[in-house]
Design an enzyme around this catalytic site. Structure first.
Site, PDB file in Angstrom:
ATOM      1  N   SER A 172      63.725  12.154   7.672  1.00 42.97           N
ATOM      2  CA  SER A 172      64.557  11.240   7.337  1.00 42.97           C
ATOM      3  C   SER A 172      65.885   9.964   7.322  1.00 42.97           C
ATOM      4  O   SER A 172      66.860  10.056   7.232  1.00 42.97           O
ATOM      5  CB  SER A 172      65.378  11.590   5.749  1.00 42.97           C
ATOM      6  OG  SER A 172      65.875  13.013   5.505  1.00 42.97           O
ATOM      7  N   GLY A 173      65.621  10.183   9.186  1.00 41.04           N
ATOM      8  CA  GLY A 173      66.480   9.308   9.713  1.00 41.04           C
ATOM      9  C   GLY A 173      66.364   7.520  10.151  1.00 41.04           C
ATOM     10  O   GLY A 173      64.432   7.956   9.356  1.00 41.04           O
ATOM     11  N   THR A 186      71.034   9.671  12.565  1.00 37.89           N
ATOM     12  CA  THR A 186      71.287   8.869  12.833  1.00 37.89           C
ATOM     13  C   THR A 186      72.693   8.595  12.054  1.00 37.89           C
ATOM     14  O   THR A 186      73.325   7.505  12.509  1.00 37.89           O
ATOM     15  CB  THR A 186      70.379   8.557  11.492  1.00 37.89           C
ATOM     16  OG1 THR A 186      68.703   8.441  11.541  1.00 37.89           O
ATOM     17  CG2 THR A 186      70.294   6.615  11.604  1.00 37.89           C
ATOM     18  N   ALA A 225      75.754   7.644  14.046  1.00 36.64           N
ATOM     19  CA  ALA A 225      76.014   6.819  15.260  1.00 36.64           C
ATOM     20  C   ALA A 225      76.927   5.913  14.692  1.00 36.64           C
ATOM     21  O   ALA A 225      77.485   5.670  14.232  1.00 36.64           O
ATOM     22  CB  ALA A 225      74.566   6.234  15.440  1.00 36.64           C
ATOM     23  N   GLY A 237      78.606   3.569  18.098  1.00 45.67           N
ATOM     24  CA  GLY A 237      78.389   2.446  18.670  1.00 45.67           C
ATOM     25  C   GLY A 237      77.357   0.860  18.190  1.00 45.67           C
ATOM     26  O   GLY A 237      78.213  -0.287  18.148  1.00 45.67           O
ATOM     27  N   HIS A 296      77.336  13.419  26.377  1.00 45.82           N
ATOM     28  CA  HIS A 296      78.052  11.850  26.123  1.00 45.82           C
ATOM     29  C   HIS A 296      79.519  12.443  26.822  1.00 45.82           C
ATOM     30  O   HIS A 296      79.827  13.474  26.865  1.00 45.82           O
ATOM     31  CB  HIS A 296      78.041  11.768  24.712  1.00 45.82           C
ATOM     32  CG  HIS A 296      78.465  10.940  24.213  1.00 45.82           C
ATOM     33  ND1 HIS A 296      80.306  10.237  24.930  1.00 45.82           N
ATOM     34  CD2 HIS A 296      78.184   8.870  23.830  1.00 45.82           C
ATOM     35  CE1 HIS A 296      79.983   8.403  23.922  1.00 45.82           C
ATOM     36  NE2 HIS A 296      79.372   8.358  23.561  1.00 45.82           N
ATOM     37  N   HIS A 318      74.594  15.277  23.697  1.00 44.36           N
ATOM     38  CA  HIS A 318      74.094  14.184  23.172  1.00 44.36           C
ATOM     39  C   HIS A 318      72.841  13.873  22.214  1.00 44.36           C
ATOM     40  O   HIS A 318      71.999  13.539  21.470  1.00 44.36           O
ATOM     41  CB  HIS A 318      75.078  13.266  23.637  1.00 44.36           C
ATOM     42  CG  HIS A 318      75.009  11.998  22.295  1.00 44.36           C
ATOM     43  ND1 HIS A 318      76.040  12.066  21.379  1.00 44.36           N
ATOM     44  CD2 HIS A 318      74.616  10.486  23.301  1.00 44.36           C
ATOM     45  CE1 HIS A 318      75.809  10.520  21.329  1.00 44.36           C
ATOM     46  NE2 HIS A 318      74.918   9.892  21.562  1.00 44.36           N
ATOM     47  N   ARG A 349      68.532   7.899  29.529  1.00 46.61           N
ATOM     48  CA  ARG A 349      69.026   6.505  28.201  1.00 46.61           C
ATOM     49  C   ARG A 349      70.298   5.963  28.099  1.00 46.61           C
ATOM     50  O   ARG A 349      71.499   5.960  28.676  1.00 46.61           O
ATOM     51  CB  ARG A 349      68.966   7.270  26.661  1.00 46.61           C
ATOM     52  CG  ARG A 349      68.566   5.729  25.680  1.00 46.61           C
ATOM     53  CD  ARG A 349      69.030   7.240  24.193  1.00 46.61           C
ATOM     54  NE  ARG A 349      70.327   7.568  24.232  1.00 46.61           N
ATOM     55  CZ  ARG A 349      71.082   7.110  22.680  1.00 46.61           C
ATOM     56  NH1 ARG A 349      71.252   6.446  22.565  1.00 46.61           N
ATOM     57  NH2 ARG A 349      72.307   8.089  22.891  1.00 46.61           N
TER      58      ARG A 349
END
Ligand code: FAD
Ligand code: SIN
Length: 531
Positions: A10-11, A43, A46, A48, A243, A351, A386
């Site tokens: 459910s993200g 999700t 998050a 940024g 990260h 991350h 990424r």
């Protein structure tokens, strides 16, 4: 239970897909299942924002494509990069239409942030809690969509394939087919089967394979491990992104993230002597791609014998900082750090998983009737590293593409017949749950010590030997014990750990996030790195 479309997760990826499918097929049944409560997802954390070419006068698709390719260090699939960059803005408009709010300037234009590896300001954000806002908008929309059934606290144990009704399935079997899943219903504590015409895995990442991670407890790589067990294709697992700037807070897990957007707004990394050390590593300094910054920090920590470096924000405008990063400001204050007076102690943390379940340009996996999108999938967008804020974008673009393809397939598929019930005979209640917790800690320690930011052949070999033992012990426990989420997660994390080590052993070079000092080629990137 039978459902036309079964969505696991459910993200942002799962919900994007479910909403589109439900609107297209008001008479069909869409079921979304999640292992804890609906909003407990990567999700939600998050910070940024979401990257996208928003202002074509100042930015361009080509620039975003180039930035993604440069970060990916030669391993991105260029067709996929183009798809995501060009289709992304449409998907962002859709979530805005669901009600997601992104920050605006006084002029009414969207406020566009910058992060490492981006040549332009192109990150839409909602303060420093962008994911929370996007998750809220998606769940609100789901609440007003009638034909979606959302089932919380339902743990998927395995996808059902021919293997479960007695066929020999190997990696060379051409028509491995998914018929649905076995789930542990945490309300009844029973294993049930859910049959589906189409199954979508949107199970997120696997940061919990490491001791220090920004990922919440749910990020245990379940979807990836399930597909591997079903003999489906997995790729690029060696590319685990660390990260650079998680808040250094010993004993606290998961680690609190200090978004890269802080560096985008002027934050500077310093070592214990207050030196702005990034100048020595890369011309892009604090805004170099993440693999380079994380490695530089790792090196500074080793060189100076410290467990963290610092992020210096003292020179930044206080009002602007609090306006853009209220959550970070408050979190730091809560542990006695006033960011306007003190530097923030930060260290790298696991991350993001760049690899995962291999999919094609429509999100199709190598298993029939099984799709994957979001962090659990490997679409080819990220290559070896990424680019910041490309993950939420990829999840929405591929949620949409999985929808486009599966809507054409659903009416050609029938429900599986004679699918056996789960067999739990001969298993007993676990006598010592603590054994599972201890094994998980052991796994996290192995991965952190031997398969972290800097790797060597001997470290990988050691990791594999230790994982072998953990694997044997855990499989024995799994065969004799009643299934629990903790045991399944441990099993999945060991599988993911194995896949990361296997990928790392196979890759006889240093590229992007995979840095092995026994296989160095890119000497220009390695200046100042202690070997
Ligand atoms: P998730 O949002 O993680 O959802 C996974 C879902 O799968 C959950 O509902 C979970 O319950 C369910 N699930 C998993 N296993 C099972 C199972 N066995 N049975 C049932 N359900 C299961 N990316 C960006 O682009 N921009 C950012 O600013 C950004 N910031 C980040 C900050 C943090 C702290 C973190 C951790 C990540 C950040 N990322 C960011 C990455 C991004 O948030 C994730 O990659 C993305 O949200 C993943 O979405 P998803 O839908 O694939 O999975
Ligand atoms: C961050 O806000 O620094 C995380 C962004 C991302 O993971 O893409």
């Amino acid at each position: 239970m039978q459902t036309d479309f079964l969505v696991i997760g459910s993200g942002i990826a799962g919900l994007t897909y479910a909403l589109k499918t439900a609107k297209e097929f008001p008479d069909k049944k869409i079921t979304v299942i999640t292992k804890t409560q609906a909003d407990e997802t990567n999700t939600k954390y998050a910070q940024g924002g979401i990257a996208g070419v928003w202002d074509e006068e100042k930015d361009s698709y080509n620039k975003h494509i180039d930035d993604t390719l440069i970060a990916g260090d030669g391993l991105c699939n260029e067709q996929i990069v183009e798809i995501v960059v060009k289709e992304g803005p449409e998907r962002i408009k859709e979530i805005i239409a669901y009600g997601a709010e992104f920050d605006k300037e006084e002029t009414g234009e969207y406020s566009l942030g910058k992060e490492g590896g981006h040549s332009e300001n192109r990150i839409l954000h909602h303060k420093d809690v962008t994911g929370k806002e996007m998750e809220r908008a998606l769940l609100d929309e789901l609440g007003s969509t009638k034909n979606i059934e959302l089932i919380n606290h339902c743990f998927v144990v395995d996808i059902i394939t021919q293997h479960h009704f007695g066929y020999l399935v190997t990696k060379s079997t051409l028509d491995i087919t998914c018929y649905g899943v076995y789930v542990l219903n945490l309300h009844s504590n029973q294993i049930e089967k859910i049959l589906a015409k189409i199954t979508l895995l949107a199970t997120g990442g696997c940061g919990q394979a490491y001791r220090t991670t920004t990922n919440p407890r749910i990020a245990t790589g379940d979807g990836i491990a399930m597909v591997y067990r079903a003999k489906g294709k997995i790729e690029n697992m060696e590319f685990i992104q660390f990260h650079p700037t998680a808040l250094y807070e010993p004993g606290v897990s998961p680690s609190f993230l200090v978004t890269e957007a802080v560096r985008g707004d002027g934050g500077i990394l310093r070592n214990k002597s207050s030196e702005a050390f990034m100048e020595r590593y890369d011309a892009r300094r604090d805004l170099a791609p993440r693999d380079i910054v994380a490695r530089a920090i790792d090196n500074e920590m080793k060189r100076t014998g410290t467990e963290h470096v610092y992020l210096d924000c003292r020179h930044m405008d206080k009002e602007k900082f609090i306006h853009h990063f209220p959550n970070i400001y408050q979190k730091c204050l809560s542990i006695g750090i006033d960011v306007m007076q003190h530097m923030i102690p930060v260290a790298p943390a696991a991350h993001y998983s760049c690899g995962g379940i291999k999919t094609d340009e429509w999100g199709r996996t190598s298993v029939k009737n099984l799709y994957a999108c979001g962090e659990c999938a490997s679409t080819g967008l990220h290559g070896a590293n990424r680019l910041a804020s490309n993950s939420l974008l990829e999840a929405m673009v591929f949620g949409h593409r999985c929808f486009l393809d599966s809507k054409e397939q659903v009416d050609k598929i029938s429900f599986g017949e004679k699918i056996p019930d789960w067999k739990a005979t001969g298993t007993t209640e676990p006598r010592e749950m603590i054994l599972i917790t201890q094994s998980q800690k052991e796994l996290q320690q192995i991965m952190t010590d031997y398969v972290g930011i800097v790797r060597t052949d001997i470290r990988l070999e050691r990791a594999m030997k230790r994982l072998d033992l953990l694997f044997a012990e855990t499989e024995a426990l799994y065969r004799s014990t009643k299934v629990s989420p903790q045991l399944c997660e441990l099993r999945n994390l060991i599988t993911v750990g194995y896949l990361i080590v296997k990928g790392a052993e196979f890759r006889k070079e240093s590229r992007g996030l995979h840095f092995n000092t026994d296989h160095l080629q890119k000497s220009e990137l390695l200046q100042n790195i202690i070997l």
